[in-house]
Write a protein that holds these residues in place. Structure first.
Motif, short mmCIF file in Angstrom:
data_model
loop_
_atom_site.label_atom_id
_atom_site.label_comp_id
_atom_site.label_asym_id
_atom_site.label_seq_id
_atom_site.Cartn_x
_atom_site.Cartn_y
_atom_site.Cartn_z
N GLN A 410 0.82 -1.22 0.00
CA GLN A 410 0.00 0.00 0.00
C GLN A 410 0.86 1.26 0.00
O GLN A 410 0.50 2.26 -0.62
N TYR A 411 2.01 1.21 0.68
CA TYR A 411 2.89 2.37 0.76
C TYR A 411 4.30 1.95 0.41
O TYR A 411 4.79 0.89 0.84
N ASP A 422 1.82 8.80 -5.25
CA ASP A 422 1.64 10.18 -4.79
C ASP A 422 2.32 10.23 -3.43
O ASP A 422 1.77 9.77 -2.42
N GLY A 423 3.56 10.75 -3.41
CA GLY A 423 4.38 10.63 -2.20
C GLY A 423 4.73 9.16 -2.03
O GLY A 423 5.37 8.57 -2.89
N ASP A 424 4.29 8.59 -0.88
CA ASP A 424 4.56 7.17 -0.65
C ASP A 424 3.33 6.29 -0.87
O ASP A 424 3.34 5.09 -0.60
N ASN A 493 6.21 16.08 -4.42
CA ASN A 493 5.27 16.98 -3.76
C ASN A 493 3.87 16.38 -3.86
O ASN A 493 3.12 16.69 -4.81
N PRO A 494 3.50 15.52 -2.92
CA PRO A 494 2.22 14.79 -3.00
C PRO A 494 1.02 15.72 -3.13
O PRO A 494 0.99 16.81 -2.56
N LYS A 495 0.03 15.24 -3.85
CA LYS A 495 -1.21 15.98 -4.06
C LYS A 495 -2.30 15.56 -3.08
O LYS A 495 -3.40 16.09 -3.13
N GLN A 499 -4.10 9.68 1.06
CA GLN A 499 -3.23 9.85 2.22
C GLN A 499 -3.79 9.15 3.46
O GLN A 499 -5.01 8.94 3.59
N LYS A 500 -2.87 8.76 4.36
CA LYS A 500 -3.28 8.09 5.59
C LYS A 500 -4.16 9.02 6.42
O LYS A 500 -3.91 10.22 6.52
#
Length: 502
Positions: A410-411, A422-424, A493-495, A499-500
């Motif tokens: 998942q990450y 998107d990021g991790d 630079n995550p959008k 996200q968690k």
């Protein structure tokens, strides 16, 4: 009782019978019995004197009244054509007696030649010697004429050969030297170091003297290149594994008709190959090249040698494109298959097996079984045709090459594993992690694409094509398909996608 008949009486009776036609009804039955008696009398006479004994009852004699039989048959208007009468031998089997001529006093006494007295050109003697040559019986084939001590007894060499060797070349296709009576084109009439008195160093060497690609033979139509990196084992062993060197009922002098069964005779029994007959006969879907084509295995494979693995005629992809350069009707469902050749020309980013056709999993056969499969599109493993797929299917086809972690984690921040993040947040996992997880083919083209990562231009949903509207950026990208609004992702630079919480 016993009745005796003199030879003269028998002959007269047989002449009388000769004027009677084929028999019918009761008269015919009596006549048939009479003919049987006459045959036995004739057989007896041929092995004894003028008189022989035959057991015939008085009742039979009375019944076999020849004159009455003739009257009965005439009353029934039976034809008297003597040619219709049965004969002991069919006419085409009757042969005139062969009458030998008296030539014993004119025969020439043979003068055998001692091998040590042979001309220098025959020395040193070789391993195999033609029997007349070995016995010094040169006069079987040669007769000195004038200043030519090696003149042949007949003008045509094959006529001399057929005096001893059985003439069997009467099938539909003859090897050209055989047809032209040029036995010595392949065989040495005196001696050789190769079995069968062949002129070459081996069977293949003899054949390739004419049929070799670089032989330069002008009257040969079939040339073979045996210099390829990969060689068909039977062809490497001996041309006679598949061909008859003299005559055949099948084209190219094959021992049997070219087709699937010809190849399966070996490819169902070799240890290094799976049982192809069993495989092809048992699979649900057969490749059209195997099932429907004219040349069967030879559509793709060279039967002699090739520079490509599995003795393919061209590299694995180009071999497939020989047929898949147009839209073809699929055997499975009657639908039309993609023109792959055109698709590859229009889309420069190719799936790695296509890009590296001779690599470890290269070529179309990296994904498709070229002979047949139980899976749709003759794939080696199942690969859903649907937009959605359940990730619980651990045997999912793409995992054959791609790491399963690319989907299941998942990450991650591992660029080697996936850059679709998107990021991790692993966006692959986000797309497939629920009951309606999207299948790989929902977003990726399995053959080629205009975009990196084999992203599709369009995706199919409910038999309608929707554009993905994918845009690639240095650290991510965006897409806006019909199934959701435009989303952007960025690894640096995550959008904020997925996200968690908390």
């Amino acid at each position: 009782m016993i009745k005796k008949y003199g030879a003269k009486v028998i002959i007269l009776v047989m002449l009388l019978i000769g004027g009677i036609a084929l028999y019918q009804a009761d008269a015919g039955e009596k006549f048939s019995r009479f003919i049987g008696i006459m045959k036995e009398i004739g057989s007896n006479l041929s092995h004894g004197g003028d008189e022989q004994s035959l057991e015939v009852s008085d009742e039979e004699l009375e019944m076999l009244d020849v004159e009455q039989i003739a009257r009965d048959m005439e009353a029934k208007n039976i034809s008297k054509d003597i040619s219709a009468a049965p004969t002991e031998l069919p006419k085409d089997e009757i042969r005139n007696e062969e009458r030998p001529t008296h030539i014993k006093t004119t025969l020439t006494v043979a003068k055998p030649v001692d091998l040590k007295d042979l001309p220098a050109k025959f020395k040193p003697l070789k391993k195999y010697m033609h029997e007349p040559f070995k016995m010094g019986a040169c006069q079987i084939c040669h007769v000195p004429k004038g200043d030519n001590p090696a003149a042949l007894v007949k003008n045509n060499i094959h006529e001399i050969c057929y005096e001893c060797h059985k003439t069997k070349y009467t099938k539909a296709y003859d090897h050209k030297p055989v047809k032209n009576g040029e036995c010595t084109k392949c065989h040495d009439p005196h001696q050789s170091d190769t079995p069968k008195m062949l002129k070459g160093n081996s069977i293949n060497d003899t054949c390739l003297k004419c049929h070799g690609k670089r032989s330069g033979a002008k009257d040969v139509t079939k040339f073979i290149d045996m210099d390829g990196k990969f060689k068909h084992k039977p062809a490497e062993k001996s041309c006679l594994e598949c061909h008859d060197p003299h005559t055949s009922n099948y084209k190219t002098l094959l021992k049997r008709e070219i087709g699937l069964e010809f190849c399966l005779d070996c490819h169902s029994s070799l240890k290094e190959h799976k049982d192809m007959r069993k495989w092809i006969n048992s699979v649900r879907y057969k490749h059209g090249a195997v099932n429907n084509s004219k040349n069967k295995c030879l559509e793709c494979h060279d039967p002699h040698a090739s520079n490509h693995p599995n003795i393919l005629k061209k590299d694995p992809v180009q071999t497939c494109l020989e047929c898949h350069n147009k839209s073809l009707k699929a055997d499975e469902d009657g639908g039309m298959l993609l023109n792959i050749s055109q698709h590859l020309k229009e889309n420069p980013n190719w799936h790695k097996p296509i890009r590296d056709p001779e690599g470890k999993e290269g070529g179309c056969s990296g994904c498709h079984d070229p002979h047949g499969s139980d899976n749709f599109s003759i794939l080696r493993k199942s690969f859903t045709k649907n937009f959605y797929a359940n990730l619980e299917n651990k045997d999912f086809f793409c995992f054959k090459c791609h790491k399963e972690r690319k989907i299941t984690e998942q990450y991650t921040t591992d660029d080697e594993l996936t850059k679709f993040r998107d990021g991790d947040v692993n966006l692959h996992n986000l797309h497939v992690n629920d009951r309606k997880g999207r299948s790989c083919r929902a977003c990726h083209d399995e053959h080629a694409s205009k975009y990196k990562h084999l992203i599709r231009d369009y995706t199919d949903f409910n038999s309608v094509k929707f554009p993905l509207r994918f845009i690639d950026t240095p650290n991510g990208g965006s897409c806006a398909p019909a199934c959701h609004k435009k989303f952007e992702y960025d690894r640096v630079n995550p959008k904020g996608i997925g996200q968690k919480s908390g």
